[in-house]
Design a protein around this motif. Structure first.
Motif, PDB file in Angstrom:
ATOM      1  N   GLY A  17       0.843  -1.185   0.000  1.00 15.44           N
ATOM      2  CA  GLY A  17       0.000   0.000   0.000  1.00 15.44           C
ATOM      3  C   GLY A  17       0.879   1.235   0.000  1.00 15.44           C
ATOM      4  N   VAL A  18       0.483   2.258  -0.762  1.00  9.34           N
ATOM      5  CA  VAL A  18       1.214   3.513  -0.829  1.00  9.34           C
ATOM      6  C   VAL A  18       0.252   4.648  -0.489  1.00  9.34           C
ATOM      7  N   LEU A  19       0.662   5.483   0.464  1.00  5.27           N
ATOM      8  CA  LEU A  19      -0.117   6.658   0.834  1.00  5.27           C
ATOM      9  C   LEU A  19       0.784   7.878   0.703  1.00  5.27           C
ATOM     10  N   GLY A  20       0.369   8.837  -0.119  1.00  4.39           N
ATOM     11  CA  GLY A  20       1.181  10.021  -0.352  1.00  4.39           C
ATOM     12  C   GLY A  20       0.380  11.297  -0.245  1.00  4.39           C
ATOM     13  N   PHE A  21       1.071  12.385   0.115  1.00  5.50           N
ATOM     14  CA  PHE A  21       0.454  13.703   0.227  1.00  5.50           C
ATOM     15  C   PHE A  21       1.271  14.697  -0.591  1.00  5.50           C
ATOM     16  N   TYR A  22       0.571  15.716  -1.132  1.00  2.75           N
ATOM     17  CA  TYR A  22       1.206  16.725  -1.960  1.00  2.75           C
ATOM     18  C   TYR A  22       0.990  18.107  -1.356  1.00  2.75           C
ATOM     19  N   ASN A  23       1.700  19.070  -1.898  1.00  2.00           N
ATOM     20  CA  ASN A  23       1.504  20.450  -1.450  1.00  2.00           C
ATOM     21  C   ASN A  23       0.294  21.066  -2.153  1.00  2.00           C
ATOM     22  N   GLN A  24      -0.726  20.251  -2.331  1.00  2.00           N
ATOM     23  CA  GLN A  24      -2.000  20.635  -2.923  1.00  2.00           C
ATOM     24  C   GLN A  24      -3.090  19.865  -2.195  1.00  2.00           C
ATOM     25  N   PRO A  25      -4.319  20.291  -2.270  1.00  2.00           N
ATOM     26  CA  PRO A  25      -5.405  19.532  -1.625  1.00  2.00           C
ATOM     27  C   PRO A  25      -5.692  18.236  -2.385  1.00  2.00           C
ATOM     28  N   GLN A  26      -4.712  17.360  -2.384  1.00  2.00           N
ATOM     29  CA  GLN A  26      -4.820  16.087  -3.096  1.00  2.00           C
ATOM     30  C   GLN A  26      -3.968  15.064  -2.361  1.00  2.00           C
ATOM     31  N   GLN A  27      -4.394  13.839  -2.334  1.00  2.00           N
ATOM     32  CA  GLN A  27      -3.585  12.771  -1.767  1.00  2.00           C
ATOM     33  C   GLN A  27      -3.570  11.601  -2.734  1.00  2.00           C
ATOM     34  N   TYR A  28      -2.610  10.732  -2.537  1.00  2.00           N
ATOM     35  CA  TYR A  28      -2.433   9.591  -3.444  1.00  2.00           C
ATOM     36  C   TYR A  28      -2.528   8.301  -2.650  1.00  2.00           C
ATOM     37  N   LEU A  29      -3.352   7.397  -3.125  1.00  2.00           N
ATOM     38  CA  LEU A  29      -3.505   6.092  -2.490  1.00  2.00           C
ATOM     39  C   LEU A  29      -3.467   5.020  -3.571  1.00  2.00           C
ATOM     40  N   ALA A  30      -2.571   4.072  -3.403  1.00  2.00           N
ATOM     41  CA  ALA A  30      -2.484   2.928  -4.309  1.00  2.00           C
ATOM     42  C   ALA A  30      -2.252   1.681  -3.482  1.00  2.00           C
ATOM     43  N   TYR A  31      -2.839   0.578  -3.913  1.00  2.00           N
ATOM     44  CA  TYR A  31      -2.651  -0.686  -3.201  1.00  2.00           C
ATOM     45  C   TYR A  31      -2.749  -1.830  -4.204  1.00  2.00           C
ATOM     46  N   GLY A  32      -2.158  -2.918  -3.838  1.00  2.98           N
ATOM     47  CA  GLY A  32      -2.139  -4.084  -4.714  1.00  2.98           C
ATOM     48  C   GLY A  32      -1.202  -5.133  -4.152  1.00  2.98           C
ATOM     49  N   GLY A  33      -0.597  -5.894  -5.047  1.00  4.20           N
ATOM     50  CA  GLY A  33       0.324  -6.925  -4.579  1.00  4.20           C
ATOM     51  C   GLY A  33       0.590  -7.983  -5.621  1.00  4.20           C
TER      52      GLY A  33
END
Length: 523
Positions: free
Chosen positions: A331-347
């Motif tokens: 799982g990947v959880l990321g944040f940006y210097n914008q009102p947006q976040q990133y979520l990816a998951y798998g395997g």
């Protein structure tokens, strides 16, 4: 000190008598000594007439061999030493405490002659650890000096290329010299990742130089200059291309968790850090960087900004007899210097059976909640099911991409003979995505049958073999590809000359053209 090895007798018996079969033998702490004649001068045993010494990892021959029973030292003039990989000659040498020390050295990996050789002032060979150290040495090919080394460490059981940094440690592939010469959409010639000696060659530091001319003679030639260095967990590389359209560069600098990467053609750069932490079966990789990316390769889709987050992976593996199962979700959880976040998951999930035959079934998946801004944290959405089967000369591979609704399969049948393998391979693709037709349209189905012959590897000197292949496109009814590789073995090298022509492209990355290659491998 000037090397005085030119007068040494290089000829050795093609089938020397083993020391154990010599008329006179003596077991010493350094190994078994022997010879056709034995005399004593007090406590000194003098072997002659085929004097030899056999110990762990080497065989030594000399006109005479002196063994001092009081000091336990063996000395000999004009010695010839054989190890699994090297033939070594020296003006004189002595062995004590299982260490061979010699001076006036000439060493080669050639099976006959010495067109590839190392000349050295001194040699120290520890027969227990198997390490050889050459002091003040130089490497020559056909008497042409290539490099000098203050201290060169060799393993007598490993290829020369591993010690010189030409191949990765433990590489199974033949050692190809880092010199490129071929013709593919133009002439390609120069040095590709050529290792530069650092003066000590202790194995702790490696520098590689690239100097290439690519597609020379075509409308779009490239002049490439590159330099790469590495030391433990630190590395740096820079590559500069000169094209008719201008300059392009790419490179990276990594120092532990800190890194900087850039690629001017893709509009990419990033400066940041990432570090992996192992927590049992879990691996946590926090990251943070400032980056720029062109999402589709053009400045119109440029993204710039900051990103921070973490990736978490879990590795589970169980094995029972010939069965093995592995599962690795992430799982990947990321944040940006914008009102947006990133979520990816798998395997990944994979089952494997290895017995009379080998069967593997795997599934890979990844899901993105929103598109990632930068390529570093991005995990492209995918859903792929793959399988493979190996049984004697039969090999079957298949893959289905659920997102593209695309299926690929490859069947290979080989018939092993004493002189080599005759094989046939059928590659198929349904609902393929990618332009391979001459009119630029997408090619939705592909069927290619390739026939070929792979001879047994060259083992004799002055031997020659030929590796031909021929492909046929079953849908478009025509020859899709053909080619051959001619290989010739001399005492030191294997010379390769090959040609292949693609007439009907089978993959989007292929182009219909001919390619001529020339290569050289150290035996």
């Amino acid at each position: 000190m000037t090397l005085l090895v030119t007068s040494l007798a290089w000829a050795t018996p093609s089938n020397p008598t083993p020391c154990a079969e010599q008329p006179y033998t003596l077991e010493t702490p350094e190994g078994l000594a022997g010879g056709g004649n034995l005399e004593f001068d007090g406590e000194v045993a003098i072997f002659s007439d085929g004097a030899c010494l056999e110990t762990q990892g080497l065989r030594l021959q000399a006109p005479s061999l002196r063994y001092d029973q009081a000091s336990g030292e063996l000395t000999a003039p004009q010695i010839a030493v054989e190890t699994p990989r090297y033939r070594i000659w020296a003006e004189e040498g002595r062995i004590k405490d299982q260490v061979l020390q010699a001076r006036g050295i000439r060493a080669t990996t050639c099976r006959c002659g010495d067109n590839l050789r190392l000349l050295s002032e001194t040699l120290r060979f520890d027969t227990q650890s198997g390490e050889m150290v050459l002091e003040e040495s130089r490497l020559e090919v056909y008497e042409f000096g290539l490099a000098r080394f203050g201290e060169l460490r060799l393993d007598p059981n490993q290829p020369l290329g591993e010690s010189l940094g030409l191949t990765p440690t433990g590489a199974e592939a033949p050692l190809a010299l880092p010199v490129r010469f071929d013709f593919d959409q133009g002439l390609n010639v120069g040095l590709s990742e050529f290792p530069l000696p650092d003066g000590t060659r202790s194995g702790r530091f490696s520098t590689r130089l690239t100097l290439l001319g690519l597609r020379l003679g075509s409308p779009d030639p490239i002049l490439r200059l590159g330099l790469a260095t590495q030391e433990k967990n630190r590395r740096a590389s820079l590559q500069l291309d000169r094209k008719p359209s201008g300059f392009a560069s790419r490179g990276e600098v990594v120092d532990g968790p800190l890194f900087f990467v850039h690629d001017s053609e893709r509009g990419r750069y990033a400066f940041g850090l990432q570090q992996a932490f192992a927590l049992g079966r879990f691996t946590l990789v926090p990251y943070a960087w400032a980056a720029q990316d062109w999402r589709d390769g053009t400045p119109a889709t440029q993204e710039q900004g900051l990103a921070a987050g973490a990736e978490l992976r879990y590795a589970f593996e169980v094995q029972e007899g010939p069965f093995r199962f592995r599962l690795e979700p992430f799982g990947v959880l990321g944040f940006y210097n914008q009102p947006q976040q990133y979520l990816a998951y798998g395997g990944q999930a994979e089952g494997r059976y290895e017995g009379d035959f080998t069967l593997r079934v795997g599934y890979t998946w990844a899901i993105e909640s929103t598109p990632g801004r930068f390529w570093l944290e991005r995990r492209e959405a995918t859903q792929k099911l793959s399988a493979s089967l190996r049984f004697q000369g039969l090999g079957l591979e298949a893959q289905h991409d659920f997102l593209k609704a695309q299926t690929e399969a490859s069947l290979r049948v080989g018939f092993e003979q004493d002189y080599g393998e005759v094989w046939a391979q059928l590659h198929t693709c349904w609902s393929c995505v990618g332009k391979t037709l001459s009119n630029g349209r997408d090619d939705w189905e592909r069927r290619e049958l390739v026939l070929g012959f792979t001879p047994v590897p060259l083992s004799c000197t002055y031997d020659l073999n030929l590796t031909p292949f021929l492909g046929y496109d079953l849908l478009r009814q025509g020859v899709s590809r053909w080619g051959f590789e001619l290989r010739y073995a001399d005492c030191c090298f294997i010379w390769r000359l090959g040609y292949q022509e693609i007439r009907l492209a089978q993959h989007p990355g292929e182009a219909a053209n001919g390619k001529l290659t020339f290569g050289l491998e150290i035996r």
